[in-house]
Design a protein around this motif. Sequence first.
Motif, PDB file in Angstrom:
ATOM      1  N   SER A   1       0.817  -1.222   0.000  1.00 60.29           N
ATOM      2  CA  SER A   1       0.000   0.000   0.000  1.00 60.29           C
ATOM      3  C   SER A   1       0.845   1.264   0.000  1.00 60.29           C
ATOM      4  O   SER A   1       0.325   2.362  -0.196  1.00 60.29           O
ATOM      5  N   GLY A   2       2.144   1.126   0.238  1.00 57.20           N
ATOM      6  CA  GLY A   2       3.009   2.291   0.341  1.00 57.20           C
ATOM      7  C   GLY A   2       3.255   2.725   1.774  1.00 57.20           C
ATOM      8  O   GLY A   2       4.126   3.558   2.028  1.00 57.20           O
ATOM      9  N   ASP A   3       2.497   2.185   2.711  1.00 59.86           N
ATOM     10  CA  ASP A   3       2.709   2.479   4.122  1.00 59.86           C
ATOM     11  C   ASP A   3       3.867   1.634   4.656  1.00 59.86           C
ATOM     12  O   ASP A   3       4.337   0.697   4.004  1.00 59.86           O
ATOM     13  N   TYR A   4       4.277   1.944   5.876  1.00 58.95           N
ATOM     14  CA  TYR A   4       5.360   1.209   6.515  1.00 58.95           C
ATOM     15  C   TYR A   4       4.864   0.573   7.815  1.00 58.95           C
ATOM     16  O   TYR A   4       4.031   1.140   8.526  1.00 58.95           O
ATOM     17  N   ALA A   5       5.375  -0.600   8.109  1.00 56.01           N
ATOM     18  CA  ALA A   5       4.976  -1.307   9.323  1.00 56.01           C
ATOM     19  C   ALA A   5       6.087  -2.254   9.746  1.00 56.01           C
ATOM     20  O   ALA A   5       6.977  -2.594   8.962  1.00 56.01           O
ATOM     21  N   GLU A   6       6.048  -2.663  11.026  1.00 55.35           N
ATOM     22  CA  GLU A   6       7.005  -3.634  11.546  1.00 55.35           C
ATOM     23  C   GLU A   6       6.477  -5.040  11.283  1.00 55.35           C
ATOM     24  O   GLU A   6       5.569  -5.498  11.967  1.00 55.35           O
ATOM     25  N   ILE A   7       7.033  -5.704  10.294  1.00 56.95           N
ATOM     26  CA  ILE A   7       6.586  -7.060   9.958  1.00 56.95           C
ATOM     27  C   ILE A   7       7.707  -8.083  10.116  1.00 56.95           C
ATOM     28  O   ILE A   7       7.455  -9.278  10.065  1.00 56.95           O
TER      29      ILE A   7
END
Length: 719
Positions: free
Chosen positions: A288-294
């Motif tokens: 989606s273009g967002d950032y997250a801790e995966i």
Amino acid sequence: MNTNRQQNLAKSVKRYRIIAWIAVLICLLIIGKVVYVGTLKREYWMKVAEQKKVKEKPEPAERGNILSCDGRLLSGTLPEYDLIIDFSVCQEWRDSMWRADFPKICAGLHRIFPDKSEEYFRDRLQEGYDKKNKSWRIIKRKATFEEMTEVKRLPVFREPRLRGGFHEVEHTTRKKPFGSLASRTIGDLIWNGQPKCGLEQSFNKYLSGTPGKKRIRKVFDKTIPEIIVPPVAGCDIITTIDVGMQDLCERALLEKLKEINGNVGVAIVMEVSTGDIKAMVNMSKLASGDYAEIKNNAVSDLLEPGSVFKTASIMVALDDGVVDTTYMVDTGGGVWDMYGAKMRDHNWSSGGYQTISLPRTLEVSSNIGVSRIIDRYYGKNPEKFVEGLRRIGMGAPLNLPFKGAGKAQIRMPKKNKRGQYTNWYGTTLPWMSIGYETQVPPIYTLTFYNAIANNGKMVAPRFVKSVVKDGQVVKDFPTVVVKEKICKEKTLKEMQTILYHVVSQGLGKAAGSESFKVAGKTGTAQISKGRSGYKSGPMNYLVSFAGYFPADAPRYSCIVCIQKPGLPASGGRQSGAVFHKISEGIMAQSLKLLASDARTPDALLTPEVKNGNMLAADYVLAHLGVKTNEGWNGSYANGNPIWGKAESNNRMVTLTKGKAYAKNLMPDVIGMGARDAVYITETRGLKVTIYGRGKVYEQSIAAGSKIRKGQRCVIKLRN
């Protein structure tokens, strides 16, 4: 007389025969009943037995909490509630109350649950009332403790259960009050309550507690539980994570990732003397273009570190005494032939650095300079170089408390029976010396730089300080020393000076500060695509900066690594810029001044407080000795943050909880500071542009308006 006796005996025998036949008949009836019950009625009586049987089940223990270094809740088991009303009790009394207070009840519920309208509650309650339902849920979702408390203040609901019919059913759930902050480090639980990753998994044996045992007696449609063995609640763990530093690192890294379209970003902050990890951020770009801790990239990524590895190479050469800081090396015009392969410096197109000193090779991060030094003195004996790397602690086992944590992969040369190298080539050593041909997770690189800052003592990263139960320490986790001294004292002082000059007069200037000294090393490396090598398709880069601050009295070490597509790629200008924001922010946060030092006899002692997180404001005001209003209902049990307004008057500050907005509605950020305004809007999925400084005086989306994820909101501030 004999005749009478015979007659009496005959009568007795006759009676006994009758009794015997009756007994036989009863036995036959019993046997017949048993056969009947065991065959024709077996299914019926098995169901009856099922309804009355007793089962034993485990009684789960309450899971312990994960706390920050200053005791703030990072992950905990918090209560949630089903809000139930029994419409079958006290109907005559409630009929009159219901008619009188029904509009107030619906309006009050809408105020408490703003995502549901008054019409929703009117229809919902009327449906349950008409059905005379004994366990009607006021709202289908679970409520927080704060919401449940507010509901109990409404008419009818505030009455005792046998009069008003309202009661709550408590459930426990795992919550992270700070949302995604340090999410991958803290870890998660899967649906059945088992730990999935992070500290939740690594310290599960302390957190999980000991389950108890209960007996469930089932009598027809009712179950009667009975605790046989009470459960023992889990312990709490005190981590080394500092919430303020974690938030600062996350914001600084995210800002740069968005600016340069980075794919993955890592930032770690370690306390020099203890090895305490104060912050660890792992950000990956989503579709989606967002950032997250995966993924926990900081401990698991096995990538070639690039030029931050050059510090270790030069340290080995200095410590072995094969060179000193006066050594000069010819780098030519920026391109040098290394066993048939071209080694290039970053400025090769403009003529290179020509002949430079050993310290200058690190200051300008000369690939040719470092590789020529190492190849000259270790080319015929590469085993000695790799042994030197191990001697200074590069890649030493750290025993990290995370499942899937990587280990540094530094190749040792091997020979066959004929004395020929089987895993080594002419180009291996030159390229290894500048950070290729090896794989080192970021946290291993940071541990090495932290040892330089810690006067040569290498300590392992520490994530948990202690395990506590009911306020008592159950287990301590002291700092673990990996190596007492990574190199000679002379080598250490020389390396500390060189790393300071990298920032003060080399390529690491962007990481520096005007307020304190910074030391460190830049790094830029092409990312290999495995068997496809480095030159297939679009090129990806790993840009890094590893260092410590203040350089003259080190308190914290830090590494920033960013994986990005294409050029420009610069460890100094990109990762160094993030390091600069982190270091300046941490030093500003750690600046402690006594409030009494700033007071004068005629000074106004009540500070001006911005709107925003009232829980944070209350915490700061309490430590400053400023009085706040009592009973404003602010506590971690009520959630964090608690948004509201602050008003200063008469030597005290009045804190008031603000209106709660649903996740799909724009909140009111007028009067807030930039930090709180950005946080509350970005957590709703908005993209925020901010202008000015001070307090928010204008927001482009009106409070209460419906919003959509990805929508742009402009916030303006002024003093």
